[in-house]
Motif scaffolding. Structure first.
Motif, PDB file in Angstrom:
ATOM      1  N   LYS A 152       0.726  -1.344   0.246  1.00  0.00           N
ATOM      2  CA  LYS A 152       0.039  -0.096  -0.042  1.00  0.00           C
ATOM      3  C   LYS A 152       0.736   1.280  -0.087  1.00  0.00           C
ATOM      4  O   LYS A 152       0.412   2.558  -0.276  1.00  0.00           O
ATOM      5  CB  LYS A 152      -1.019  -0.159   1.073  1.00  0.00           C
ATOM      6  CG  LYS A 152      -2.065  -1.096   1.011  1.00  0.00           C
ATOM      7  CD  LYS A 152      -2.975  -0.950   2.252  1.00  0.00           C
ATOM      8  CE  LYS A 152      -4.096  -1.925   2.221  1.00  0.00           C
ATOM      9  NZ  LYS A 152      -5.033  -1.825   3.269  1.00  0.00           N
ATOM     10  N   SER A 153       2.106   1.281   0.290  1.00  0.00           N
ATOM     11  CA  SER A 153       3.009   2.369   0.143  1.00  0.00           C
ATOM     12  C   SER A 153       2.942   2.999  -1.360  1.00  0.00           C
ATOM     13  O   SER A 153       2.786   2.168  -2.538  1.00  0.00           O
ATOM     14  CB  SER A 153       4.377   1.973   0.452  1.00  0.00           C
ATOM     15  OG  SER A 153       5.159   3.168   0.377  1.00  0.00           O
ATOM     16  N   LYS A 154       2.865   4.232  -1.450  1.00  0.00           N
ATOM     17  CA  LYS A 154       2.743   4.978  -2.848  1.00  0.00           C
ATOM     18  C   LYS A 154       4.208   5.174  -3.442  1.00  0.00           C
ATOM     19  O   LYS A 154       4.024   5.711  -4.608  1.00  0.00           O
ATOM     20  CB  LYS A 154       2.075   6.270  -2.428  1.00  0.00           C
ATOM     21  CG  LYS A 154       0.478   6.152  -2.012  1.00  0.00           C
ATOM     22  CD  LYS A 154      -0.205   7.553  -1.826  1.00  0.00           C
ATOM     23  CE  LYS A 154      -1.718   7.299  -1.706  1.00  0.00           C
ATOM     24  NZ  LYS A 154      -2.437   8.652  -1.431  1.00  0.00           N
ATOM     25  N   SER A 155       5.070   5.013  -2.845  1.00  0.00           N
ATOM     26  CA  SER A 155       6.277   5.476  -3.287  1.00  0.00           C
ATOM     27  C   SER A 155       7.539   4.180  -3.076  1.00  0.00           C
ATOM     28  O   SER A 155       7.709   3.703  -1.833  1.00  0.00           O
ATOM     29  CB  SER A 155       6.861   6.396  -2.501  1.00  0.00           C
ATOM     30  OG  SER A 155       8.359   6.962  -2.902  1.00  0.00           O
ATOM     31  N   VAL A 156       7.766   3.545  -3.984  1.00  0.00           N
ATOM     32  CA  VAL A 156       8.630   2.524  -4.178  1.00  0.00           C
ATOM     33  C   VAL A 156       9.816   2.608  -5.231  1.00  0.00           C
ATOM     34  O   VAL A 156       9.786   3.252  -6.220  1.00  0.00           O
ATOM     35  CB  VAL A 156       7.871   1.045  -4.689  1.00  0.00           C
ATOM     36  CG1 VAL A 156       8.816  -0.033  -4.509  1.00  0.00           C
ATOM     37  CG2 VAL A 156       6.775   0.861  -3.752  1.00  0.00           C
ATOM     38  N   SER A 157      11.143   2.524  -4.811  1.00  0.00           N
ATOM     39  CA  SER A 157      12.176   2.466  -5.762  1.00  0.00           C
ATOM     40  C   SER A 157      13.041   1.263  -5.534  1.00  0.00           C
ATOM     41  O   SER A 157      13.343   0.707  -4.718  1.00  0.00           O
ATOM     42  CB  SER A 157      12.912   3.861  -5.677  1.00  0.00           C
ATOM     43  OG  SER A 157      13.504   3.808  -4.045  1.00  0.00           O
ATOM     44  N   PHE A 158      13.739   1.131  -6.731  1.00  0.00           N
ATOM     45  CA  PHE A 158      14.977   0.283  -6.648  1.00  0.00           C
ATOM     46  C   PHE A 158      16.197   0.736  -6.305  1.00  0.00           C
ATOM     47  O   PHE A 158      16.662   1.481  -6.711  1.00  0.00           O
ATOM     48  CB  PHE A 158      15.244  -0.470  -8.255  1.00  0.00           C
ATOM     49  CG  PHE A 158      16.255  -1.446  -8.444  1.00  0.00           C
ATOM     50  CD1 PHE A 158      16.630  -2.187  -7.479  1.00  0.00           C
ATOM     51  CD2 PHE A 158      17.259  -0.793  -9.429  1.00  0.00           C
ATOM     52  CE1 PHE A 158      17.965  -2.954  -7.757  1.00  0.00           C
ATOM     53  CE2 PHE A 158      18.664  -1.462  -9.645  1.00  0.00           C
ATOM     54  CZ  PHE A 158      18.720  -2.672  -8.630  1.00  0.00           C
ATOM     55  N   LEU A 159      16.819   0.085  -5.079  1.00  0.00           N
ATOM     56  CA  LEU A 159      17.968   0.681  -4.443  1.00  0.00           C
ATOM     57  C   LEU A 159      18.825  -0.431  -4.419  1.00  0.00           C
ATOM     58  O   LEU A 159      18.943  -1.370  -3.643  1.00  0.00           O
ATOM     59  CB  LEU A 159      17.905   1.119  -3.094  1.00  0.00           C
ATOM     60  CG  LEU A 159      19.147   1.697  -2.388  1.00  0.00           C
ATOM     61  CD1 LEU A 159      19.447   2.888  -2.945  1.00  0.00           C
ATOM     62  CD2 LEU A 159      18.835   2.033  -0.905  1.00  0.00           C
ATOM     63  N   PRO A 160      19.936  -0.632  -5.267  1.00  0.00           N
ATOM     64  CA  PRO A 160      21.102  -1.879  -5.311  1.00  0.00           C
ATOM     65  C   PRO A 160      21.994  -1.598  -4.148  1.00  0.00           C
ATOM     66  O   PRO A 160      22.081  -0.498  -3.509  1.00  0.00           O
ATOM     67  CB  PRO A 160      21.856  -1.170  -6.440  1.00  0.00           C
ATOM     68  CG  PRO A 160      21.293  -0.257  -7.269  1.00  0.00           C
ATOM     69  CD  PRO A 160      20.519   0.293  -6.313  1.00  0.00           C
ATOM     70  N   ASN A 161      22.102  -2.641  -3.707  1.00  0.00           N
ATOM     71  CA  ASN A 161      23.110  -2.715  -2.301  1.00  0.00           C
ATOM     72  C   ASN A 161      24.592  -2.089  -2.681  1.00  0.00           C
ATOM     73  O   ASN A 161      24.866  -1.939  -3.716  1.00  0.00           O
ATOM     74  CB  ASN A 161      23.404  -4.280  -2.055  1.00  0.00           C
ATOM     75  CG  ASN A 161      22.173  -4.782  -1.463  1.00  0.00           C
ATOM     76  OD1 ASN A 161      21.348  -4.299  -0.586  1.00  0.00           O
ATOM     77  ND2 ASN A 161      22.025  -6.297  -1.143  1.00  0.00           N
ATOM     78  N   PHE A 162      25.085  -1.839  -1.742  1.00  0.00           N
ATOM     79  CA  PHE A 162      26.700  -1.574  -1.936  1.00  0.00           C
ATOM     80  C   PHE A 162      27.456  -2.156  -0.806  1.00  0.00           C
ATOM     81  O   PHE A 162      26.913  -2.460   0.278  1.00  0.00           O
ATOM     82  CB  PHE A 162      26.751   0.107  -1.783  1.00  0.00           C
ATOM     83  CG  PHE A 162      26.372   0.691  -0.506  1.00  0.00           C
ATOM     84  CD1 PHE A 162      27.359   0.832   0.509  1.00  0.00           C
ATOM     85  CD2 PHE A 162      25.214   1.068  -0.180  1.00  0.00           C
ATOM     86  CE1 PHE A 162      27.149   1.455   1.699  1.00  0.00           C
ATOM     87  CE2 PHE A 162      24.960   1.724   0.973  1.00  0.00           C
ATOM     88  CZ  PHE A 162      26.071   1.545   2.047  1.00  0.00           C
ATOM     89  N   ALA A 163      28.821  -2.149  -1.326  1.00  0.00           N
ATOM     90  CA  ALA A 163      29.755  -2.915  -0.400  1.00  0.00           C
ATOM     91  C   ALA A 163      30.674  -1.804   0.231  1.00  0.00           C
ATOM     92  O   ALA A 163      30.932  -0.869  -0.434  1.00  0.00           O
ATOM     93  CB  ALA A 163      30.493  -3.919  -1.285  1.00  0.00           C
ATOM     94  N   ALA A 164      31.097  -2.073   1.273  1.00  0.00           N
ATOM     95  CA  ALA A 164      31.830  -1.146   2.068  1.00  0.00           C
ATOM     96  C   ALA A 164      32.923  -1.905   3.186  1.00  0.00           C
ATOM     97  O   ALA A 164      32.337  -2.853   3.658  1.00  0.00           O
ATOM     98  CB  ALA A 164      31.147  -0.113   2.811  1.00  0.00           C
ATOM     99  N   SER A 165      34.078  -1.465   3.106  1.00  0.00           N
ATOM    100  CA  SER A 165      34.950  -2.012   4.285  1.00  0.00           C
ATOM    101  C   SER A 165      35.495  -0.933   5.064  1.00  0.00           C
ATOM    102  O   SER A 165      36.269   0.219   4.687  1.00  0.00           O
ATOM    103  CB  SER A 165      36.069  -2.732   3.645  1.00  0.00           C
ATOM    104  OG  SER A 165      37.050  -3.264   4.334  1.00  0.00           O
TER     105      SER A 165
END
Length: 360
Positions: free
Chosen positions: A151-164
């Motif tokens: 039911k959320s009106k706002s959805v987006s694709f967010l790729p993961n990211f790696a960090a060290s």
């Protein structure tokens, strides 16, 4: 801006590592960055930077009044504007939203079984989703699913990211240097270590000096016993090694040549990003975002899932051509740095945050 990352545990899983990575990265970008582990602590606690405010709830059940009050007090005291809830922590985030109406809830969907979304139970999630200002989906299939089912009106694709953030050097892998293959995945059935072990048996027949190193949490359940039995049956005890969860991931990867994921289903696996940052030649199955992440025969190799034959052929192709390994690894490393860096993704996250926070 004042933001809290909410996650159930700090065991070394993909969603857990992403939540820690975001909290750490935000600590240099916003006024207040916090992280709350709701149910269990774990290995990743050591990775949390000192600038990140940390809270552990020790939540014992779904409706744990003591934990709910504790988190609500923390949110009010620290004037938290956004709760960024990861995976199944969405329910607690919704309860806190009801107690603190001005608090924004953003839900981050890391669901790994995206090949089987038709079987996903989501009744409670659907009810809660009307309180989500935004949903981040780690692959495009999950993005489409959220738009259709929630039911959320706002959805987006967010790729993961790696960090060290901590360059630890603790683990020394067995086997011969420059002849190691790594699989960074908890011992869960969806990761399909069984097919990987069968494929490696074919490899071992021709190249007995190469070794396979599986790094990830062992739940000591029926599936992990199946893996151990398969290794025993195929007489690979001196060539296939199982390691528990480790904190010095980049140290481990630096000792390897090839990084593999043999999964039946995935979201956007963090392991593939970490392989890229570590200059490994990569092999993955055609599931989730893997095929979009790796351009087959250009910067890596993609095979069909559950195919020991194809997986073995891909490994042998790399073993027989050092030049191919080097070329693909270099191209893949560049691709990950340009498209899945901390800087790029944190900028995207903050951009969404600013859409919902009136002052920061």
């Amino acid at each position: 801006m004042r933001v809290l990352q909410l996650i159930d545990s700090l065991h070394a899983g993909g969603s857990e590592r992403v939540s820690v990575n975001i909290a750490n990265a935000l600590s240099n970008e916003i006024e207040f960055s916090a992280l709350c582990a709701t149910r269990e602590e774990g290995l990743l606690k050591e990775s949390i930077l000192k600038d990140v405010s940390y809270l552990f709830l020790d939540k014992k059940r779904t409706l744990d009044v003591k934990s709910i009050k504790k988190l609500s007090v923390f949110v009010k005291k620290n004037k938290v504007q956004i709760i960024h809830a990861h995976s199944t922590s969405f329910f607690l985030a919704t309860l806190i939203k009801l107690l603190n109406k001005n608090t924004i809830v953003i839900w981050h969907d890391h669901y790994g079984n995206s090949e089987f979304l038709n079987k996903r139970k989501h009744t409670i999630l659907k009810i809660c989703s009307k309180y989500f200002s935004h949903i981040f989906s780690v692959n495009k299939s999950l993005e489409v699913w959220a738009k259709q089912k929630l039911k959320s009106k706002s959805v987006s694709f967010l790729p993961n990211f790696a960090a060290s953030y901590k360059q630890l050097k603790v683990t020394n892998l067995k086997g011969v240097a420059h002849k190691r293959i790594v699989c960074l995945a908890n011992l869960r059935s969806q990761k399909d270590h069984i097919t990987l072990v069968k494929a490696f048996k074919e490899v071992h027949t021709e190249y007995s000096d190469w070794t396979l190193h599986c790094v990830g949490k062992n739940f000591n359940d029926e599936y992990s016993k199946l893996i151990e039995n398969e290794i025993d049956i195929l007489d690979l005890k001196k060539s296939v090694f199982l390691y528990e969860s480790k904190l010095d991931i980049y140290n481990i990867l630096s000792q390897c040549e090839i990084g593999i994921l043999s999964s039946k289903s995935e979201g956007l696996p963090l392991a593939l990003l970490e392989y890229g940052l570590s200059n490994l030649a990569v092999i993955a199955t055609k599931v989730g975002e893997c095929e979009n992440l790796i351009e087959n025969q250009f910067n890596g190799l993609i095979v069909n899932s559950s195919s020991a034959k194809e997986l073995a052929e891909a490994i042998i192709l790399y073993i027989e051509s050092k030049e191919l390994r080097y070329t693909f690894a270099k191209r893949y490393n560049q691709h990950i740095k340009e498209n899945y860096s901390v800087k790029v993704q944190i900028e995207n996250i903050i951009k969404i945050y600013k859409t919902y926070v009136k002052y920061y």
